[in-house]
Each structure stands twice: as structure tokens, then as C-alpha cells.
Write a protein that holds these residues in place. Structure first.
Motif, short mmCIF file in Angstrom:
data_model
loop_
_atom_site.label_atom_id
_atom_site.label_comp_id
_atom_site.label_asym_id
_atom_site.label_seq_id
_atom_site.Cartn_x
_atom_site.Cartn_y
_atom_site.Cartn_z
N GLU A 1 0.83 -1.21 0.00
CA GLU A 1 0.00 0.00 0.00
C GLU A 1 0.87 1.26 0.00
OE1 GLU A 1 -3.44 0.12 -0.34
OE2 GLU A 1 -3.03 -1.98 -0.82
N CYS A 2 1.94 1.24 0.79
CA CYS A 2 2.84 2.40 0.83
C CYS A 2 3.43 2.68 -0.55
CB CYS A 2 3.96 2.16 1.84
SG CYS A 2 3.45 2.30 3.56
N ARG B 1 -0.44 4.88 -0.59
CA ARG B 1 -1.52 4.81 0.41
C ARG B 1 -0.92 4.40 1.75
NH1 ARG B 1 -4.52 2.24 -4.22
NH2 ARG B 1 -3.89 0.22 -3.37
N HIS B 2 -0.24 5.34 2.38
CA HIS B 2 0.45 5.08 3.65
C HIS B 2 -0.53 5.07 4.82
CE1 HIS B 2 3.47 5.31 6.81
NE2 HIS B 2 2.74 6.26 7.34
N GLU B 3 -0.36 4.13 5.72
CA GLU B 3 -1.05 4.12 7.01
C GLU B 3 0.02 4.30 8.07
OE1 GLU B 3 -3.76 0.98 7.94
OE2 GLU B 3 -4.32 0.74 5.83
#
Length: 157
Positions: A129-130, A134-136
Motif C-alpha cells: 500500500e505504501c 496509500r500510507h497508514e
């Protein structure tokens, strides 16, 4: 006929301020007793200021030159992964030293390979995702806020 190696891009040069700091630290009669420039958390505000742009250029160069597989890509949110910042800085400074000798440059490539393995271990499944932007902050079930201060019971983070 054009030279097929002419397309090779040079490694990004460290900021002048950092190069001056390194020279001052390594001078024989140095009065500078500061931290090494790859210890990001120990640097003064003045020294840390040019580092993000340079390290970002280093990441882009590493991705362009070495990242042939998705799992080899350093994600654009590397600054939000503190361990990656420290490792990228150390890797960048080690490269300059390594390229002074051909044998050392082989060792640097081995270090780079180990860095990629550690990066993937640190990012885990969230790395995909990163890499897509789309970083969490952290995987939800592993929030550091769950660690409480032993004395007060409040969150230690």
C-alpha cells in the motif's frame, strides 16, 4: 554510435552544508564533536534541514537504478517510517566511502541487498500500500498507544 553507458545517472551529491560538516568532523585538529551525519535524530536543526530533499533524491536514484521488482521499491512515504530514514541515511553515506575502492563497492551492494530485506520485513504487508502512495501510520492492531506507562497507566507514546 552512442555510448550505452552515457544514460547512467550519478549518485546524488550530499548537500554542501553536510559535506562541510563531515570535513570539519574529520579534520585532524577538529573542534567539531557532533554526531555522525547519518544519525538523523541527533543532528541539529541546521544540519537536518537539507537532509529530507537529499535523501529523497537518493531514494529516487536507488529506485531508478536497482528496483526492478515491486518489493525492491523504497516507498515514497519513507520519511514516515523512521527506521527507513535512519537506514537510508547510513546507506547513502556508506556509498561514498565504498566507492573509493572496487572491493568495498561490492560490499556496499551486499549492504544494499540486506537493507531491502530489512525494509520489506519492517513494512510487511503494508509495504504494498505504501508503494502505491496509500500510507497508514501503523497497522491498526499494532498501535504503540497500547503500550502504557508503567507508573501512570497512560499511553507511553
Amino acid at each position: 554510435m552512442t555510448n550505452p553507458l552515457a544514460q547512467f545517472q550519478p549518485f546524488p551529491e550530499a548537500p554542501a552544508l553536510i559535506l562541510e560538516y563531515i570535513a570539519e568532523r574529520s579534520a585532524e585538529e577538529s573542534v567539531v564533536d557532533g554526531p555522525p551525519p547519518w544519525d538523523l535524530g541527533a543532528l541539529s536543526a541546521e544540519l537536518i534541514e537539507p537532509m529530507p530533499a537529499w535523501l529523497d533524491a537518493v531514494c529516487r536514484w536507488l529506485n531508478t537504478v536497482y528496483a526492478w521488482q515491486p518489493q525492491d521499491v523504497i516507498p515514497p512515504c519513507w520519511k514516515q517510517h523512521e527506521s527507513l530514514g535512519y537506514e537510508i541515511a547510513a546507506l547513502a553515506f556508506a556509498r561514498d566511502d565504498a566507492y573509493a575502492d572496487a572491493g568495498s563497492s561490492i560490499v556496499w551492494h551486499e549492504q544494499y541487498d540486506r537493507f531491502v530485506n530489512r525494509m520489506n520485513k519492517a513494512l510487511g504487508k503494508a509495504g504494498d500500500e505504501c508503494r502505491l502512495g496509500r500510507h497508514e501510520d501503523r497497522p491498526a492492531r499494532f498501535q504503540l498507544a497500547a503500550w502504557t506507562d508503567e507508573n501512570s497507566g497512560a499511553s507511553a507514546w
